[in-house]
Design a protein around this motif. Structure first.
Motif, PDB file in Angstrom:
ATOM      1  N   THR A  65       2.224  12.177   6.803  1.00  9.45           N
ATOM      2  CA  THR A  65       1.927  13.440   6.130  1.00  9.45           C
ATOM      3  C   THR A  65       1.397  13.153   4.722  1.00  9.45           C
ATOM      4  O   THR A  65       1.430  12.016   4.245  1.00  9.45           O
ATOM      5  N   LEU A  66       0.935  14.191   4.043  1.00  8.28           N
ATOM      6  CA  LEU A  66       0.270  14.000   2.764  1.00  8.28           C
ATOM      7  C   LEU A  66       1.140  13.318   1.702  1.00  8.28           C
ATOM      8  O   LEU A  66       0.630  12.452   0.976  1.00  8.28           O
ATOM      9  N   PRO A  67       2.425  13.624   1.561  1.00  9.28           N
ATOM     10  CA  PRO A  67       3.204  12.875   0.569  1.00  9.28           C
ATOM     11  C   PRO A  67       3.195  11.363   0.829  1.00  9.28           C
ATOM     12  O   PRO A  67       3.137  10.566  -0.112  1.00  9.28           O
ATOM     13  N   LEU A  68       3.223  10.972   2.094  1.00  5.31           N
ATOM     14  CA  LEU A  68       3.177   9.544   2.441  1.00  5.31           C
ATOM     15  C   LEU A  68       1.797   8.955   2.180  1.00  5.31           C
ATOM     16  O   LEU A  68       1.676   7.844   1.658  1.00  5.31           O
ATOM     17  N   ILE A  69       0.767   9.696   2.535  1.00  8.11           N
ATOM     18  CA  ILE A  69      -0.604   9.230   2.302  1.00  8.11           C
ATOM     19  C   ILE A  69      -0.830   9.023   0.809  1.00  8.11           C
ATOM     20  O   ILE A  69      -1.411   8.018   0.387  1.00  8.11           O
ATOM     21  N   HIS A  70      -0.340   9.951   0.009  1.00  9.96           N
ATOM     22  CA  HIS A  70      -0.475   9.838  -1.444  1.00  9.96           C
ATOM     23  C   HIS A  70       0.296   8.614  -1.957  1.00  9.96           C
ATOM     24  O   HIS A  70      -0.223   7.863  -2.800  1.00  9.96           O
ATOM     25  N   ALA A  71       1.494   8.407  -1.472  1.00  9.91           N
ATOM     26  CA  ALA A  71       2.292   7.246  -1.892  1.00  9.91           C
ATOM     27  C   ALA A  71       1.622   5.941  -1.461  1.00  9.91           C
ATOM     28  O   ALA A  71       1.648   4.951  -2.205  1.00  9.91           O
ATOM     29  N   LEU A  72       1.013   5.925  -0.286  1.00  6.66           N
ATOM     30  CA  LEU A  72       0.290   4.727   0.159  1.00  6.66           C
ATOM     31  C   LEU A  72      -0.906   4.433  -0.744  1.00  6.66           C
ATOM     32  O   LEU A  72      -1.259   3.274  -0.965  1.00  6.66           O
ATOM     33  N   ARG A  73      -1.543   5.462  -1.240  1.00  3.80           N
ATOM     34  CA  ARG A  73      -2.695   5.291  -2.138  1.00  3.80           C
ATOM     35  C   ARG A  73      -2.275   4.812  -3.518  1.00  3.80           C
ATOM     36  O   ARG A  73      -3.039   4.116  -4.183  1.00  3.80           O
TER      37      ARG A  73
ATOM     38  N   LYS B 231       4.157   0.327  -0.500  1.00  2.84           N
ATOM     39  CA  LYS B 231       3.184   0.503   0.580  1.00  2.84           C
ATOM     40  C   LYS B 231       3.652  -0.193   1.856  1.00  2.84           C
ATOM     41  O   LYS B 231       3.504   0.355   2.954  1.00  2.84           O
ATOM     42  N   SER B 232       4.209  -1.364   1.707  1.00  3.43           N
ATOM     43  CA  SER B 232       4.679  -2.128   2.856  1.00  3.43           C
ATOM     44  C   SER B 232       5.790  -1.385   3.597  1.00  3.43           C
ATOM     45  O   SER B 232       5.777  -1.293   4.842  1.00  3.43           O
ATOM     46  N   VAL B 233       6.742  -0.857   2.870  1.00  2.39           N
ATOM     47  CA  VAL B 233       7.857  -0.116   3.475  1.00  2.39           C
ATOM     48  C   VAL B 233       7.335   1.126   4.192  1.00  2.39           C
ATOM     49  O   VAL B 233       7.740   1.425   5.329  1.00  2.39           O
ATOM     50  N   ILE B 234       6.435   1.848   3.547  1.00  9.81           N
ATOM     51  CA  ILE B 234       5.895   3.083   4.138  1.00  9.81           C
ATOM     52  C   ILE B 234       5.073   2.765   5.383  1.00  9.81           C
ATOM     53  O   ILE B 234       5.210   3.421   6.419  1.00  9.81           O
TER      54      ILE B 234
ATOM     55  N   ILE C  57      11.649   5.097   0.748  1.00 11.22           N
ATOM     56  CA  ILE C  57      10.412   5.852   0.946  1.00 11.22           C
ATOM     57  C   ILE C  57      10.417   7.107   0.076  1.00 11.22           C
ATOM     58  O   ILE C  57       9.411   7.424  -0.570  1.00 11.22           O
ATOM     59  N   ILE C  58      11.529   7.806   0.026  1.00  8.52           N
ATOM     60  CA  ILE C  58      11.627   8.986  -0.833  1.00  8.52           C
ATOM     61  C   ILE C  58      11.442   8.577  -2.300  1.00  8.52           C
ATOM     62  O   ILE C  58      10.747   9.261  -3.056  1.00  8.52           O
ATOM     63  N   ALA C  59      12.007   7.432  -2.684  1.00  7.39           N
ATOM     64  CA  ALA C  59      11.825   6.935  -4.055  1.00  7.39           C
ATOM     65  C   ALA C  59      10.347   6.649  -4.332  1.00  7.39           C
ATOM     66  O   ALA C  59       9.840   6.950  -5.417  1.00  7.39           O
ATOM     67  N   ALA C  60       9.651   6.096  -3.351  1.00 11.42           N
ATOM     68  CA  ALA C  60       8.215   5.814  -3.505  1.00 11.42           C
ATOM     69  C   ALA C  60       7.420   7.113  -3.622  1.00 11.42           C
ATOM     70  O   ALA C  60       6.517   7.228  -4.462  1.00 11.42           O
ATOM     71  N   ILE C  61       7.756   8.079  -2.795  1.00  9.38           N
ATOM     72  CA  ILE C  61       7.076   9.379  -2.859  1.00  9.38           C
ATOM     73  C   ILE C  61       7.317  10.016  -4.229  1.00  9.38           C
ATOM     74  O   ILE C  61       6.391  10.535  -4.858  1.00  9.38           O
ATOM     75  N   ASP C  62       8.555   9.946  -4.696  1.00 10.86           N
ATOM     76  CA  ASP C  62       8.893  10.521  -6.002  1.00 10.86           C
ATOM     77  C   ASP C  62       8.159   9.801  -7.131  1.00 10.86           C
ATOM     78  O   ASP C  62       7.592  10.447  -8.018  1.00 10.86           O
ATOM     79  N   SER C  63       8.175   8.481  -7.123  1.00  9.36           N
ATOM     80  CA  SER C  63       7.578   7.729  -8.234  1.00  9.36           C
ATOM     81  C   SER C  63       6.064   7.853  -8.288  1.00  9.36           C
ATOM     82  O   SER C  63       5.464   7.690  -9.348  1.00  9.36           O
ATOM     83  N   THR C  64       5.433   8.145  -7.159  1.00 10.43           N
ATOM     84  CA  THR C  64       3.972   8.303  -7.137  1.00 10.43           C
ATOM     85  C   THR C  64       3.539   9.758  -7.272  1.00 10.43           C
ATOM     86  O   THR C  64       2.349  10.042  -7.310  1.00 10.43           O
ATOM     87  N   GLY C  65       4.499  10.673  -7.324  1.00  8.62           N
ATOM     88  CA  GLY C  65       4.158  12.086  -7.461  1.00  8.62           C
ATOM     89  C   GLY C  65       3.639  12.706  -6.172  1.00  8.62           C
ATOM     90  O   GLY C  65       2.911  13.701  -6.204  1.00  8.62           O
ATOM     91  N   GLY C  66       4.022  12.156  -5.042  1.00 11.67           N
ATOM     92  CA  GLY C  66       3.520  12.640  -3.751  1.00 11.67           C
ATOM     93  C   GLY C  66       3.877  14.084  -3.440  1.00 11.67           C
ATOM     94  O   GLY C  66       3.058  14.825  -2.899  1.00 11.67           O
ATOM     95  N   LEU C  67       5.086  14.481  -3.782  1.00 12.66           N
ATOM     96  CA  LEU C  67       5.486  15.871  -3.505  1.00 12.66           C
ATOM     97  C   LEU C  67       4.777  16.827  -4.445  1.00 12.66           C
ATOM     98  O   LEU C  67       4.327  17.908  -4.024  1.00 12.66           O
ATOM     99  N   GLU C  68       4.646  16.450  -5.704  1.00 11.22           N
ATOM    100  CA  GLU C  68       3.944  17.297  -6.667  1.00 11.22           C
ATOM    101  C   GLU C  68       2.475  17.440  -6.284  1.00 11.22           C
ATOM    102  O   GLU C  68       1.902  18.523  -6.375  1.00 11.22           O
ATOM    103  N   TYR C  69       1.869  16.330  -5.859  1.00  8.32           N
ATOM    104  CA  TYR C  69       0.471  16.359  -5.436  1.00  8.32           C
ATOM    105  C   TYR C  69       0.289  17.310  -4.248  1.00  8.32           C
ATOM    106  O   TYR C  69      -0.614  18.140  -4.231  1.00  8.32           O
ATOM    107  N   THR C  70       1.165  17.171  -3.267  1.00 11.72           N
ATOM    108  CA  THR C  70       1.083  18.009  -2.066  1.00 11.72           C
ATOM    109  C   THR C  70       1.332  19.475  -2.409  1.00 11.72           C
ATOM    110  O   THR C  70       0.620  20.361  -1.924  1.00 11.72           O
ATOM    111  N   ALA C  71       2.323  19.750  -3.247  1.00 11.02           N
ATOM    112  CA  ALA C  71       2.624  21.124  -3.655  1.00 11.02           C
ATOM    113  C   ALA C  71       1.465  21.720  -4.433  1.00 11.02           C
ATOM    114  O   ALA C  71       1.133  22.903  -4.260  1.00 11.02           O
ATOM    115  N   SER C  72       0.821  20.925  -5.265  1.00  9.54           N
ATOM    116  CA  SER C  72      -0.332  21.399  -6.029  1.00  9.54           C
ATOM    117  C   SER C  72      -1.481  21.780  -5.097  1.00  9.54           C
ATOM    118  O   SER C  72      -2.138  22.813  -5.282  1.00  9.54           O
TER     119      SER C  72
END
Length: 172
Positions: free
Chosen positions: A87-95, A102-105, A120-135
């Protein structure tokens, strides 16, 4: 469609959610206008409204997959990841994540696992994946609202606007 594929791009993902969710919303909104025998301009506007509302809805669902109460929502945190859905939060974190993140995801997407969910949740949080998706969801909601501009001012238009705003209320 993109299950277990960590190479899924944002564009491919948005195409999937268009076909999976947004197209249904688009058709539902458009068919109402067609059945009401409205002008083609109104039919197109309502179709556009539905498409953007459906996209916003799915993006909010992606956010809630990592930030919601399972008892309230009826789904566990990480259910999409457990199925290998990028999903988009993961795609954003991978980017935007570190090589280790990236390896864990990538491993979780390829194998459909949630063994490393906290990381994985820590990676999503640190990369702003949820904020990006919500935006992006809020942007889609704004586009849905803009599509209503051609409709006359009625309680029905107000209700459609309220629905578009409600769809993204859970992302802030």
């Amino acid at each position: 469609m993109n299950a277990n594929d960590p190479e899924t791009t944002e564009q491919r993902y948005l195409e999937v959610i268009y076909r999976k969710t947004a197209r249904l919303f688009e058709a539902g909104a458009e068919v109402a206008a067609v059945l009401a025998n409205t002008a083609p301009e109104l039919q197109r506007s309502l179709a556009k409204y539905g498409r953007h509302l459906g996209t916003a809805y799915q993006l909010v669902d992606d956010v809630l997959d990592y930030r919601s109460d399972p008892a309230t929502r009826g789904k566990n945190i990480g259910d999409d990841l457990a199925e290998g859905k990028p999903t988009l939060p993961l795609i954003h974190a991978l980017r935007n994540g570190s090589d280790a993140q990236k390896s864990v995801i990538r491993h979780a997407i390829e194998n459909g696992g949630i063994e490393q969910l906290d990381a994985i949740i820590a990676a999503i949080d640190s990369t702003g994946g949820l904020e990006y998706t919500a935006s992006l969801a809020r942007s889609e909601s704004d586009k849905a609202l803009a599509a209503l501009a051609v409709l006359p001012e009625t309680p029905y238009k107000q209700a459609l606007g309220a629905l578009a705003r409600f769809a993204v209320d859970h992302t802030t």
